[in-house]
Write a protein that holds these residues in place. Structure first.
Motif: not given
Length: 349
Positions: A82-83, A87-88
């Motif tokens: 997820t964001e 960023h991931r």
């Protein structure tokens, strides 16, 4: 950190982790341990249940960083990337050792218990009639409990990954169970009965101080409506609803062989699929544990991806993220033609 994850899973049956795949916090990791608190000062029939989590950062000094992402972690209900602030963030939702607890040892309970065992649940049967909780009636049950439903807390230990099924012989027993189970964590809570009985039970509990929010979580009447009349048919409808609830979110696969290797003190590199697209062989959350000796436990799907990942483990210092393209050319290409991409997380354990 995996020792702690497996410890929480044994205690609660559920755990969640988060690890950044890029950005300034790349490689930072935390655990979310489910916590449920019942207010002791109001421990009557309508005692208040407060559900939450305990955030456990991998490094103590990172606690303030993770405080900023607690909502994102809590709201992510399944294993996925997820964001978070552009960023991931890879979130893994672990579930293990689901328990099916059936209150009432009658004719519907018997096929329900049988189906529960067949589907991989630890099965407990409780009844206030001793002759209804015997090995003859429930040969496959893991636990048989004889006792008063009003005192079920003495016999049934709270456990987050539990599916409660209320099938007592009358509305009084059903209500006694429901009062106590509403205070607990659970994955599923269902009660058998006609629409009229369910309505009366709800009205009585509302008068006692329970909220609509609490009561709306109860599956009542129980089961997916299949039109069945026989005990076996009703059992199928109950377990179908439980499986639907159990699988509504995608959880990380907890490989017991990988868990055993870690708990036995083996050192090596944990390899996990964080993302996949196209024809990649195994799902997100699949794990492989690679020891320095070359011994491998688990799998991320075999083939070229697994081969490359095993070879890369020798270079891993602490944590790394690598992307493998299942294509014939281009950056990170493995010289394959099946298409797709796999993101793999490497963690030294």
């Amino acid at each position: 950190m995996y020792n702690k994850i497996y410890q929480i899973l044994d205690e609660k049956g559920r755990a969640k982790t988060g690890i950044f795949l890029d950005g300034p916090y790349m490689g930072k990791k935390c655990i979310l341990k489910p916590e449920t608190v019942i207010r002791e000062e109001n421990c009557g029939e309508a005692a208040e249940k407060k559900s939450g989590v305990q955030l456990i950062p991998e490094k103590t000094e990172d606690a303030s960083i993770w405080d900023n992402y607690l909502n994102i972690l809590s709201e992510t209900k399944e294993t996925k990337v997820t964001e978070a602030d552009g960023h991931r963030l890879f979130v893994e939702d672990y579930r293990k050792n689901p328990r099916l607890v059936i209150f009432g040892g009658g004719h519907v309970s018997q096929p329900t218990a049988h189906l529960g065992k067949m589907l991989g649940f630890h099965v407990t049967i409780m009844d206030d009639r001793e002759y209804f909780v015997t090995k003859e009636r429930f040969p496959e049950a893991d636990q048989l409990v004889y006792g008063d439903f009003k005192e079920l807390d003495k016999y049934i230990t709270p456990y987050d990954n539990t599916y409660y099924v209320i099938l007592t012989r009358g509305h009084i027993g059903d209500a006694d169970c429901l009062r106590r189970l509403l205070h607990r964590p659970y994955e599923y809570l269902g009660m058998i009965g006609s629409k009229n009985k369910v309505r009366i039970t709800r009205e009585n509990l509302l008068k006692e101080g329970y909220t609509l929010e609490q009561l709306d979580e109860v599956h009542a009447p129980i089961g997916i409506p299949l039109g069945g009349q026989l005990p076996e048919e009703i059992a199928v409808s109950i377990m179908a609803e439980i499986i639907k609830v159990k699988n509504q979110h995608y959880s990380a696969y907890c490989d017991e062989k990988v868990e055993t290797a870690v708990l036995e003190g083996c050192h090596g590199v944990m390899v996990t699929i964080a993302e996949k697209s196209g024809s990649s062989p195994r799902g997100v959350g699949s794990k492989m544990f690679v020891e320095p000796s070359g011994h491998i436990t688990g799998s991320i799907g075999g083939g070229k991806v697994e081969y490359e990942a095993i070879n890369h483990c020798k270079e891993v210092k602490e944590k790394e993220v690598k992307h493998y393209a299942l294509t014939a050319d281009g950056q990170d290409s493995l010289g394959m033609i099946c298409g797709g991409q796999v993101t793999v997380v490497f963690e030294r354990v």
